[in-house]
Design a protein around this motif. Sequence first.
Motif, short mmCIF file in Angstrom:
data_model
loop_
_atom_site.label_atom_id
_atom_site.label_comp_id
_atom_site.label_asym_id
_atom_site.label_seq_id
_atom_site.Cartn_x
_atom_site.Cartn_y
_atom_site.Cartn_z
N VAL A 60 0.85 -1.18 0.00
CA VAL A 60 0.00 0.00 0.00
C VAL A 60 0.89 1.24 0.00
CG1 VAL A 60 -1.82 1.27 1.21
CG2 VAL A 60 -1.77 -1.24 1.31
N ILE A 61 0.55 2.20 -0.83
CA ILE A 61 1.25 3.48 -0.85
C ILE A 61 0.27 4.55 -0.42
CG2 ILE A 61 2.69 5.09 -2.16
CD1 ILE A 61 1.78 1.84 -3.79
N TYR A 62 0.61 5.28 0.64
CA TYR A 62 -0.27 6.36 1.11
C TYR A 62 0.25 7.68 0.58
CZ TYR A 62 -3.44 8.98 4.09
OH TYR A 62 -4.44 9.81 4.54
N ILE A 63 -0.65 8.51 0.06
CA ILE A 63 -0.30 9.82 -0.47
C ILE A 63 -0.88 10.87 0.46
CG2 ILE A 63 -0.24 11.24 -2.54
CD1 ILE A 63 0.73 8.34 -3.00
N GLY A 64 -0.02 11.70 1.05
CA GLY A 64 -0.50 12.69 2.01
C GLY A 64 0.36 13.93 2.03
N GLY A 90 2.83 0.41 8.18
CA GLY A 90 3.66 -0.40 7.30
C GLY A 90 3.48 -0.08 5.83
N TYR A 91 3.01 1.14 5.52
CA TYR A 91 2.76 1.55 4.16
C TYR A 91 3.92 2.38 3.62
CZ TYR A 91 -2.20 0.53 5.24
OH TYR A 91 -3.39 -0.06 5.61
N SER A 92 4.13 2.33 2.33
CA SER A 92 5.02 3.28 1.67
C SER A 92 4.33 4.64 1.67
CB SER A 92 5.33 2.83 0.24
OG SER A 92 5.94 1.56 0.22
N PHE A 93 5.12 5.71 1.39
CA PHE A 93 4.55 7.06 1.46
C PHE A 93 5.13 7.93 0.36
CE2 PHE A 93 4.73 11.49 2.82
CZ PHE A 93 3.41 11.73 3.19
N ILE A 94 4.26 8.74 -0.25
CA ILE A 94 4.67 9.79 -1.16
C ILE A 94 3.99 11.08 -0.70
CG2 ILE A 94 4.56 10.68 -3.53
CD1 ILE A 94 4.66 7.80 -4.51
N GLN A 107 3.80 5.11 8.24
CA GLN A 107 4.92 4.32 8.76
C GLN A 107 4.44 3.32 9.81
OE1 GLN A 107 7.37 7.60 10.01
NE2 GLN A 107 8.54 7.66 8.10
N LYS A 108 3.55 3.77 10.70
CA LYS A 108 3.01 2.87 11.72
C LYS A 108 2.21 1.74 11.10
CE LYS A 108 2.62 6.35 15.41
NZ LYS A 108 1.68 7.16 16.21
N ASN A 160 12.08 15.44 6.58
CA ASN A 160 12.64 15.23 7.92
C ASN A 160 12.06 14.01 8.61
OD1 ASN A 160 14.14 17.55 7.56
ND2 ASN A 160 12.80 18.86 8.79
N GLU A 161 10.82 13.64 8.22
CA GLU A 161 10.16 12.46 8.80
C GLU A 161 10.54 11.17 8.06
OE1 GLU A 161 8.09 12.10 11.42
OE2 GLU A 161 8.24 14.21 11.99
#
Length: 236
Positions: free
Chosen positions: A169-173, A186-190, A183-184, A203-204
Motif C-alpha cells: 500500500v502506498i499512502y499519499i499525504g 507499514g505503508y510506503s509514502f509519497i 509508517q506505523k 525530515n520524517e
Amino acid sequence: MKLVMFDIDGTLTESNNLDNESYLQALYEVFGFSEVSSDWTSYTHVTDACILKEIFQSKLDRIPSFREIEAFQQRFLELLVDGAKAHGGVKAIPGSSNILKKLLASGDYQVAYAGGGWAASAIFKLKSADLPIDNIPCAFSDDEDSREGIMAIAHSRAETYYNHLFSEVIYIGDGVWDIRSAQKSGYSFIGIASDRQAQALFNEGATDVFPNYDDCESFLLALKKATGITKGDTFS
C-alpha cells in the motif's frame, strides 16, 4: 496489484485553509469555544473526530454527545459550502484529476481514499473539485478516531471491494501526521507538499515529495519505486 490510498485536504484538494477556518468558526458558533489551538500536531490524532473530543475534554471535561457532534458537523459543512462558494468552489490540486484517471484505468494499481475529515465534508470537497467519488472505497473520521484506524478500514474495504488482498500500500499525504501514520501502518509514502511542509516530510523520512501532480511521469516513477514495479505497467 497495489493499493494507492489518498488523503483529501492538501493532497487532492486545495482546502486546508478553508477547512481550518471553518472548523474553528464552527467551534465558536456552535459551542462558544475560542482560543482553540490550531496546531493540529498537538492533538493525539489529527482527525476531525479526535480533535473535537479533545477540545471538549479540555473545555468541558467530557466528550461531546452524538447530538452535539451532529450539530457541529452540520454547521461545519455549511461554513465549508459558503466558503467554497465565495472562492468559486474547492480547487483540485493541479494534476490530481489526471493522476486519478490514470490509476483508476491501470492494471497495476487500485485506489482508495482515507482522510482525517468526516465523510460529508470530504465528499463535498471532492465533488466541488470535480474529482471522482463513485466506486472508490473509502474511510473517514466517522469510522475511526485515529488515522491508522481510518487507513486500516479503507484498506479492508478496498480488499473487499476489489476482491484482492493488498500486501503493498502506498499512502499519499501532505502532513507529518500522514507519513507517521503510514509508517506505523507499514505503508510506503509519497508526499504532496512544498517549501517548509515538504521539508517537514523529508525530515520524517519521506523520499519522494511533489508540490502537485503536474509532473505525472515523475509521480508514476515514484509509485513504481515505492512498490518495486519496474516493468509491465498498463497505464493508459
